[in-house]
Design an enzyme around this catalytic site. Structure first.
Site, PDB file in Angstrom:
ATOM      1  CB  VAL A 287      38.411   6.612 -17.219  1.00  0.00           C
ATOM      2  CG1 VAL A 287      39.118   8.016 -16.759  1.00  0.00           C
ATOM      3  CG2 VAL A 287      36.975   6.531 -17.260  1.00  0.00           C
ATOM      4  NE  ARG A 289      40.355  -2.110 -21.915  1.00  0.00           N
ATOM      5  CZ  ARG A 289      40.241  -2.084 -20.668  1.00  0.00           C
ATOM      6  NH1 ARG A 289      40.625  -0.947 -20.034  1.00  0.00           N
ATOM      7  NH2 ARG A 289      40.008  -2.910 -19.772  1.00  0.00           N
ATOM      8  CG  ASP A 313      43.118   6.231 -15.988  1.00  0.00           C
ATOM      9  OD1 ASP A 313      44.431   6.507 -15.651  1.00  0.00           O
ATOM     10  OD2 ASP A 313      42.630   5.218 -15.779  1.00  0.00           O
ATOM     11  CD  GLU A 318      47.145   1.359 -20.647  1.00  0.00           C
ATOM     12  OE1 GLU A 318      47.265   0.463 -19.714  1.00  0.00           O
ATOM     13  OE2 GLU A 318      46.237   1.814 -20.934  1.00  0.00           O
ATOM     14  CG  HIS A 337      44.852   1.464 -16.947  1.00  0.00           C
ATOM     15  ND1 HIS A 337      44.924   0.789 -18.053  1.00  0.00           N
ATOM     16  CD2 HIS A 337      43.721   1.318 -16.330  1.00  0.00           C
ATOM     17  CE1 HIS A 337      43.941   0.121 -18.269  1.00  0.00           C
ATOM     18  NE2 HIS A 337      42.950   0.660 -17.228  1.00  0.00           N
ATOM     19  N   GLY A 339      42.232   3.972 -12.971  1.00  0.00           N
ATOM     20  CA  GLY A 339      40.841   4.216 -12.981  1.00  0.00           C
ATOM     21  C   GLY A 339      40.328   3.191 -11.646  1.00  0.00           C
TER      22      GLY A 339
END
Length: 601
Positions: A287, A289, A313, A318, A337, A339
């Site tokens: 979670v 990078r 995540d 992205e 993503h 988090g």
């Protein structure tokens, strides 16, 4: 020491060509002593980072390039003009940025060198609504004097909770089982999971999020180890975590949770070589990078059975490609993503970054700056009056340089009863640099670009500590600034060893000038100062005071330092207003006055 009479010398120092800017239209400086600065009242703390607006009454403009919580936007709108423009192309961002004083982004906007160059020097603050700042070119920001701040605390719990959620979901095949049931299947035997109790979790990166994950994992009955070359061992022990080496963490972990920033050192830190060092059947959660994992190597490790499962995540790109082998892998659980994506965290991050950006635009010290010294808030509070003192000493010292001398060598001495490790002087050095450079150039200097600007202009700044006996209650006893290999507009400012020397202390929270050259004085560094070298004789204070009073110039402080009775003395006079040339000439015409200089603070 030179003893010839110097009458308000007009010679000035220079680095490059000085610009002829005035501090204010009402109080013009000598053209060689120019500044680029916001107005202040006599009790105002000099800003480290401030926006120079085209109009003194103009509100700064903040560009919000990605969605921000309403509470944060409300905070911004109370102080600035806010432009919410989402999904900007790189070209559109570069076009808009020249009209903006601050920029707020999340992880989806790349703030590269081209953005800073396109700003034309106007962009003063970039706020990253979150922790990671790998989408911001810190080097370019620093070179352009732009402060970068982030919001490191508001989403800590949310990110840690998501890490634990992925850990448990992966161990029990929650996502795969959910998909199977929705497809009309009932495959209980296929989705048998593993227990967390008694398993070893390696937390890779023991910062705010990593330590919160560790606390929660301990509550689940896991044995937690951590690797972080910068984490203090006592903080880890307080959580019940053992700090171990990188290879040991990989070799002993049943689960690995990644919480490290993306830097050149951590890019693809999990790769074919490191996967080979892991216990077979290890499970990985990320979670942090995406770039810290070599994604192709992870697919190979999954196919080889080295990695049993992964829960991700974040990704290198992205959103990831729709046909990504990693995303489509049966033993990989993925989220987009999320988090920091809780309602509470989103509002918290919005408020935290808005407060940081507004504070920076106001010129306040930023505890969350990422391209400047990270100084805890309590230390900032303690150093605040010394920050003011440091800038004003630099500003005084450079105005004393004369004869067309180029300033190249500066020595700063800090006297303190504290141990060297207990006194971080980077903040003070930056402010001395600001005080020295700004009065004789059009460069805006702040905590971010101070060292870069000094190096660019060939300034060599050395620092020396004087360790004093006594109580370390106050961080500093005095600061001394010396400029070597130059002539002086005020000969008495030269020390016995030949440097322009000024020294100051903080008294009751107010900075004071306490030494000029070899002469002890005591004058509050408010308003401006007139320095006079005179023959020590009765009536001098009264004569100078009367001249200033007749011209309606208010005297705030007056102090006299002398070598011996009836010998030479230096009078330091604090004034609230700039005296006229005629008034200064009257002071210079007093027979006992050998030299004088007016210095604007």
């Amino acid at each position: 020491m030179a003893t010839s009479s110097l009458r308000a010398a007009a010679a000035s120092p220079s680095f490059n060509k000085p610009t002829q800017l005035s501090l204010s239209s009402k109080l013009p400086l000598h053209p060689c002593f120019s500044v680029s600065h916001l107005p202040r009242d006599r009790h105002h703390v000099a800003p480290l980072v401030a926006v120079v607006c085209s109009s003194l009454d103009a509100k700064p403009t903040v560009l919000v390039a990605e969605k921000l919580g309403e509470a944060g936007l409300a905070l911004l709108k109370g102080f600035a003009n806010v432009d919410c423009s989402y999904n900007l192309s790189p070209e559109e961002l570069c076009t808009k940025i020249s009209l903006c004083d601050a920029l707020i982004v999340r992880s989806g906007t790349k703030v590269n060198r081209e953005v800073f160059e396109s700003s034309g020097g106007r962009l003063k603050v970039v706020g990253r609504a979150g922790v990671g700042i790998d989408n911001v070119d810190l080097s370019a920001a620093t070179e352009h004097g732009c402060l970068v701040v982030n919001a490191p605390t508001a989403n800590t719990v949310a990110a840690a909770e998501h890490g634990i959620a992925l850990l448990a979901a992966m161990a029990r095949n929650v996502a795969q089982a959910d998909s199977s049931v929705k497809a009309g299947k009932w495959q209980r035997n296929k989705y048998v999971g593993v227990s967390l109790v008694g398993k070893t979790l390696a937390v890779m990166g023991f910062g705010k999020v990593g330590s919160e994950v560790a606390r929660r994992a301990k509550g689940l009955g896991m044995h937690v180890i951590a690797h972080d070359p910068y984490a203090p061992a006592d903080r880890a022990r307080a959580v019940g975590v053992d700090l171990v080496g990188f290879d040991e963490a990989l070799a002993t972990a049943d689960f690995i949770s990644l919480h490290m920033p993306l830097t050149p050192a951590t890019s693809k830190v999990l790769n074919d070589d490191t996967f080979a060092k892991m216990k077979k059947g290890v499970r990985i959660v990320n979670v942090a990078r995406g770039g810290v994992i070599d994604e192709e190597a992870l697919v190979r490790a999954l196919d080889a059975g080295i990695v049993a499962q992964a829960a991700l995540d974040v990704f290198t790109e992205e959103p990831p490609a729709k046909d990504s082998k990693l995303v489509q892998h049966e033993r990989v659980t993925v989220t987009p993503h999320l988090g920091a994506s809780t309602m509470e965290a989103q509002e918290g991050v919005a408020i935290e970054i808005a407060e940081a950006v507004v504070g920076a635009l106001k010129g306040e010290l930023a505890a969350t700056a990422v391209n400047a010294p990270m100084v805890p808030a309590e230390v900032l509070t303690e150093l605040k009056p010394f920050v003011v003192l440091a800038e004003k000493l630099g500003r005084l010292a450079v105005q004393l340089v004369g004869g067309g001398s180029g300033v190249k060598t500066i020595k700063v001495t800090y006297a303190s009863a504290r141990a060297p490790d207990d006194l971080d002087t980077r903040l003070l050095r930056a402010m001395i640099t600001k005080g020295i450079i700004e009065p004789i150039s059009d460069v805006f200097v702040n905590l971010v670009n101070a060292d870069f600007t000094a190096k660019q202009r060939g300034l060599r700044i050395t620092e020396e500590r004087v360790i004093l006996d006594g109580s370390p209650e106050s961080p500093l006893e005095y600061i001394q600034v010396q400029i070597a290999n130059v002539e002086s507009r005020f000969a008495s400012a030269m020390s016995d060893s030949g440097e322009i020397t000024v020294e100051g202390r903080v008294k009751d929270g107010i900075p004071h000038l306490t030494k000029v050259g070899c002469f002890e004085v005591d004058v509050s560094l408010e308003g401006s100062i007139i320095l006079c070298r005179q023959v020590d004789q009765p009536g001098m204070i009264g004569r100078v005071g009367s001249i200033l009073g007749e011209e309606n110039v208010n005297v705030s402080f007056m102090s006299v330092g002398r070598i011996a009775p009836r010998k030479q003395a230096v009078m330091a006079i604090g004034v609230d207003d700039q005296p006229s040339k005629e008034t200064l000439k009257k002071i210079g015409d007093i027979p006992a006055v050998e030299e004088f200089v007016f210095l604007k603070l």
